[in-house]
Scaffold this active site. Structure first.
Site, PDB file in Angstrom:
ATOM      1  N   GLN A  69      29.809   0.738  43.333  1.00  0.00           N
ATOM      2  CA  GLN A  69      30.434  -0.531  42.961  1.00  0.00           C
ATOM      3  C   GLN A  69      31.225  -0.375  41.657  1.00  0.00           C
ATOM      4  OE1 GLN A  69      30.246  -3.467  44.868  1.00  0.00           O
ATOM      5  NE2 GLN A  69      31.766  -4.217  43.441  1.00  0.00           N
ATOM      6  N   ASP A 101      34.794   3.372  51.111  1.00  0.00           N
ATOM      7  CA  ASP A 101      35.751   2.554  50.352  1.00  0.00           C
ATOM      8  C   ASP A 101      37.159   3.141  50.463  1.00  0.00           C
ATOM      9  OD1 ASP A 101      35.164   0.190  49.167  1.00  0.00           O
ATOM     10  OD2 ASP A 101      34.499   1.034  47.247  1.00  0.00           O
ATOM     11  N   LYS A 103      26.738  -7.398  50.367  1.00  0.00           N
ATOM     12  CA  LYS A 103      26.957  -6.207  51.190  1.00  0.00           C
ATOM     13  C   LYS A 103      25.651  -5.794  51.854  1.00  0.00           C
ATOM     14  CE  LYS A 103      30.869  -4.626  48.512  1.00  0.00           C
ATOM     15  NZ  LYS A 103      31.374  -3.910  47.352  1.00  0.00           N
TER      16      LYS A 103
END
Ligand code: NDP
Length: 300
Positions: A108, A131, A64
C-alpha cells in the site's frame, strides 16, 4: 470563476448523459470472479502490506481484505509499524515472492517518508505484481505483451469496452501523465486503436484540446477542473479524480471528481459519476489481476 461563461441552460428536451454505473459493473465483475474462483483446484491468495497508520490507507486495506475474502480468495494482511526499516520491508516482499500460497502482492502506497517506494516496488516479482507498477509490467504494457495492468486504468478500459463496441479511430484525450493512472490508460486506449493525446500541466489550450475528444479521461486530482464547455457534445467522459472538498455543511466534506459533473452531464453522451464510477472498479480489478496472476502461476 472569474472570466468564465455561465453554464448554458440545457434545453428542456435535451437528454442528460447516460451515467456509467461503475458500482454495479464492479459488483458484477466480482460475482464473475467469485464464480471462477469456485471452480479452481487451488485458492488464489492476495498479500497486502501496510506500513504505518495512515488512516486512508488503513480503510483501503480493510476494504481490499474484505472483498478478497468475499470472492473466495485468501487474504494475507501484513501490518508493519511506521518505523519499519527498508531492509525489513524488502525481506518481507521477498518472502511473499517465494510463498506459493501468495499469487498477488500489493504494497500500500504511499509509504512513510524514510522508505524508498521505488526499491520496494522493484522487489515485487513481476508475476505477482497485481498493482502493475513494476517496470517490467509497465514495459510489457507499452510493448503490447501480456502482463499485469494497473488496476484503475484497467477499470477505466473495462467500462469503456462495455459501452463502446469499437473505439477504432476515436480521439481519446487523457489529462494526467502519472505512471499509476494517465500513462497506462493512454497505452490501453492505444491498444484499442484510439488516436491518443496525453495532456498535462504544461499543455497549451487544454479546453480546446478537450473539445476535440470523443473520449475524455480526466486523471488530474483537481476538483471539477474540467468544465462542461470543454466537452464535445456526446463525448464519453471518464472521471478518475477523487477529491475531497467542503460540502457546504459545517465540518462535512464530500467527494467530487476532476469534471464539473453538474454541467458535464448536460453535454456528454456518457459519464462516470464520482463517487460510484471509476472508484469501485479499482478493487474489483485488483481481484481480477490476482485471479489472472494465480492462473498464470498455476499454469491453468
Ligand atoms: P498525480 O498527481 O500523480 O498526476 C496528476 C497529473 O495531472 C499530472 O500528470 C499533472 O501534470 C496533471 N495536472 C495537474 N494539474 C494540471 C492542470 N492544471 N492541467 C492539466 N494537467 C494537470 O495523480 P494520479 O495520476 O495519481 O491521480 C490522478 C487523480 O486520480 C487523483 O484525483 C487521484 O485521487 C485519482 N485516483 C483515483 C483512483 C481511483 O480508484 N478512482 C486511483 C488512483 C488515483 P504534470 O505531470 O505536468 O505535473
Amino acid at each position: 470563476m472569474e472570466g468564465r461563461a455561465a453554464p448554458p441552460q440545457p434545453e428542456r428536451t435535451r437528454k442528460l448523459a447516460e451515467i456509467i454505473d461503475g458500482k454495479a459493473f464492479a459488483a458484477n465483475l466480482r460475482a464473475q470472479i467469485a464464480a471462477e474462483v469456485a471452480t479452481l483446484p487451488y485458492q488464489p491468495g492476495l498479500a497486502v502490506v501496510l506500513v504505518g497508520e495512515d488512516p486512508a490507507s488503513k480503510v483501503y486495506v480493510a476494504n481490499k481484505a474484505k472483498q478478497t475474502v468475499e470472492v473466495g480468495m485468501a487474504s494475507f494482511e501484513h501490518k508493519l509499524p511506521a518505523d519499519t526499516a527498508q531492509a525489513e520491508l524488502l525481506a518481507l516482499v521477498r518472502k511473499l515472492n517465494d510463498d506459493p500460497k501468495v499469487h498477488g502482492i500489493l504494497v500500500q502506497l504511499p509509504l512513510p517518508k524514510h522508505l524508498n517506494a521505488d526499491e520496494v516496488v522493484a522487489a515485487i516479482s513481476p508475476e505477482k505484481d497485481v498493482d502493475g507498477l513494476t517496470v517490467v509490467n509497465a514495459g510489457r504494457l507499452a510493448a503490447g505483451l501480456p502482463g499485469l495492468v494497473p488496476c484503475t486504468p484497467l477499470g477505466c478500459i473495462l467500462l469503456l469496452e462495455d459501452r463502446i463496441e469499437d473505439m477504432t479511430g476515436l480521439h481519446a484525450v487523457v489529462i494526467g501523465r502519472s505512471n499509476l493512472v494517465g500513462k497506462p490508460i493512454a497505452q490501453l486506449l492505444l491498444q484499442k486503436n484510439c488516436t491518443v493525446t496525453m495532456a498535462h500541466s504544461k499543455t497549451k489550450d487544454l479546453p480546446g484540446l478537450c473539445r476535440s475528444a470523443d473520449i475524455l479521461v480526466a486523471a488530474v486530482g483537481r476538483p471539477e477542473m474540467v468544465k462542461g464547455d470543454w466537452i464535445k457534445p456526446g463525448a464519453v467522459v471518464i472521471d478518475v479524480g477523487i477529491n475531497r472538498v467542503p460540502s457546504g455543511v459545517e465540518g462535512k466534506t464530500k467527494l467530487v471528481g476532476d469534471v464539473e459533473f453538474g454541467w458535464a452531464d448536460k453535454v456528454a453522451g456518457m459519464i462516470t459519476p464520482v463517487p460510484g464510477g471509476v472508484g469501485p472498479m479499482t478493487i474489483a480489478c485488483l481481484l481480477r489481476n490476482t485471479l489472472t496472476a494465480a492462473k498464470r502461476l498455476e499454469n491453468l
